[in-house]
Design an enzyme around this catalytic site. Sequence first.
Site, mmCIF file in Angstrom:
data_model
loop_
_atom_site.group_PDB
_atom_site.id
_atom_site.type_symbol
_atom_site.label_atom_id
_atom_site.label_comp_id
_atom_site.label_asym_id
_atom_site.label_seq_id
_atom_site.Cartn_x
_atom_site.Cartn_y
_atom_site.Cartn_z
ATOM 1 N N ASN A 142 0.806 -1.223 0.000
ATOM 2 C CA ASN A 142 0.000 0.000 0.000
ATOM 3 C C ASN A 142 0.837 1.270 0.000
ATOM 4 O O ASN A 142 0.293 2.363 0.002
ATOM 5 C CB ASN A 142 -0.984 0.013 1.181
ATOM 6 N N CYS A 143 2.164 1.137 0.034
ATOM 7 C CA CYS A 143 3.005 2.333 -0.097
ATOM 8 C C CYS A 143 3.025 2.827 -1.543
ATOM 9 O O CYS A 143 3.139 4.024 -1.803
ATOM 10 C CB CYS A 143 4.429 2.053 0.385
ATOM 11 N N ASN A 144 2.962 1.896 -2.490
ATOM 12 C CA ASN A 144 2.895 2.299 -3.899
ATOM 13 C C ASN A 144 1.646 1.762 -4.582
ATOM 14 O O ASN A 144 1.553 1.740 -5.808
ATOM 15 C CB ASN A 144 4.144 1.847 -4.664
#
Length: 637
Positions: free
Chosen positions: A596-598
């Site tokens: 979910n960071c990218n």
Amino acid sequence: MKINLVGHRILKCSVCKKTGASIGCVAPRCKRSYHFPCGLQKECIFQFTGNFASFCWNHRPVQIITSNNYRDSLPCTICLEFIAPTPTYSVLRSPCCKNAWFHRDCLQVQAINAGVFFFRCTVCNNSDIFQKEMLRMGIHIPEKDASWELEENAYQDLLQHYEHCDVRRCRCKEGRDYNVPDSKWEIKRCQCCGSSGTHLACSSLQSWEQNWECLECRSILYNSGDFQKPKKHTLPNTNVGITDCLLEESSPKLPRQSPGAQRKDLLRQGSKFKRDISTLIIELGFQIKKKAKRLYINKANIWNSALDGFRNQNFNPSYSIEVVYVNENDHFGREHPGSKQEFLCLLMQQLENSPLFEGSLSKNLSLNSQALKENLYYEAGKMLAISLVHGGPSPGFFSKTLFNCLVYGPENTQPILDDVSDFDVAQIIIRINTATNVADLNSLVNECYNYLELIGCLRLITSISDKYMLAKDILVYHVIKRVQAPFESFKQGLKTLGVLEKIQTYPEAFCSIFCHKPENLSAKILSDLFTVRTLSDVQALGFWNSYLQAVEDGKSTVTMEDILIFATGCNSIPPAGFKPTPSIECLHMDFPVGNNCNNSLALPITSTYKEFQENMDFAIKNTLRLEKEENSHFIGH
């Protein structure tokens, strides 16, 4: 337009370098020639008037602006998209109105549709000066009638009378389209626009001769200062429900303003319906600077972590946010990079379920003395503003009453019975509403004497119709006056980054995200949302699409929201979309991996679809379950 009819077959185009150029620049000593499409591509100007002159990109006419006092962007008066107020090839200014700016493409489309008879300035309606300047700048104005005049039966609908009741609560048992002349069920049309209607009985009109304005026209009349308030009349002695009485349409009464401010508000009224909410959020996001501020967030205590970060003296809401997750129980002090949108999503969930709000689905502000003492209402408004501007999710839990208080002011907002979350207070209002005679009403007032005196709603009852004003007074006190201090504090926090001003300018657009939850996710929405980044196994893409359809059809233990949370950390699509755009790729592994960071999702490679679905279900459900258990020890603030 200089055209070489003899040697155009051997002349080379100055743009594409191919032969056949037949148009040349009329400037003396300029030897540039080009094809017509190449000239358009190179931003040459072709004048469709007089000698049909053509100008190359170096000698084309320009608009000379003596002084430019515009610091901010201004809207194109045709499409309303914001543009930099600097005259260029693609941006033109009206010669008759200094504040009117246009895209060249918008002007050309309007000229083609309007023709020479109707093409004019969109602000002042001037045609002579405006057309002369536009022809000079290369806008083609065809000598024809407007396209809307040539359409067959274009105005046929104007010959039909509008017959539909549009008030919020129609009382006609036969339906909104029922119309019986010379009766209380005759439909009266809005005297201003004629495109809205009401039954006489539904708006308490005594006769057809009485004037009636719809909600939109009435709000504009209030803004213009020309509206005359109708005389008050006593309510009929009927048993109409309290919600029927209080749900009547009412118009926001804005305070008196200067003529300049009135004109600005009228422009806002005209444009607010045409602005898309995602565009408005993106415009607010232009304030965010590249300089980043790091927030250290404990996922087990989102609220207090965010509160500490936002209250830090070095925190600036216009700086970009960088999230780092920490764990107080981790003695090694390890840090993990986090997703900003996941953090904002979790924060908005905490805010919705906090003691600062009361109600089930549509919430209003509560009265919490400890929160008021700690200035938490201000912080809540600030959090919400920061979340919206930085790409967070839509709130979706505001009541219409709370939203209208923010837009039009508490003094111009009428609450309804559904806004009362206190069961005892709601029962008092219902009992007042169901009273059938003065004796029963006085008995109820005596029974609640201390309460009514405490809240300042005690009144002398002389007729049964007094119950409506009594119920209204209790509603206004409980929903609005009682929480006046929290409301003002919350409102000040919502002014962060200019969010409240934007809401008040475009209330229709923001109402869709403040008072309504996002649309339910579907297989098509998720399929369109995720872009294919790298996919070495084509079969996996087919499995992915089949899996989305199976989840939508309820053939999986996973939901659409679970998939989105697994990949992005959010259970809904933010109004401004995801940054970066969610993507899928295929890797040689047994189980899917979400980052979910990218906002990426790695799909497993399997030999059968059954194995693909089992692995997807297992990984998604267990990952989300473990995260929930890790955060389950959080104690509400």
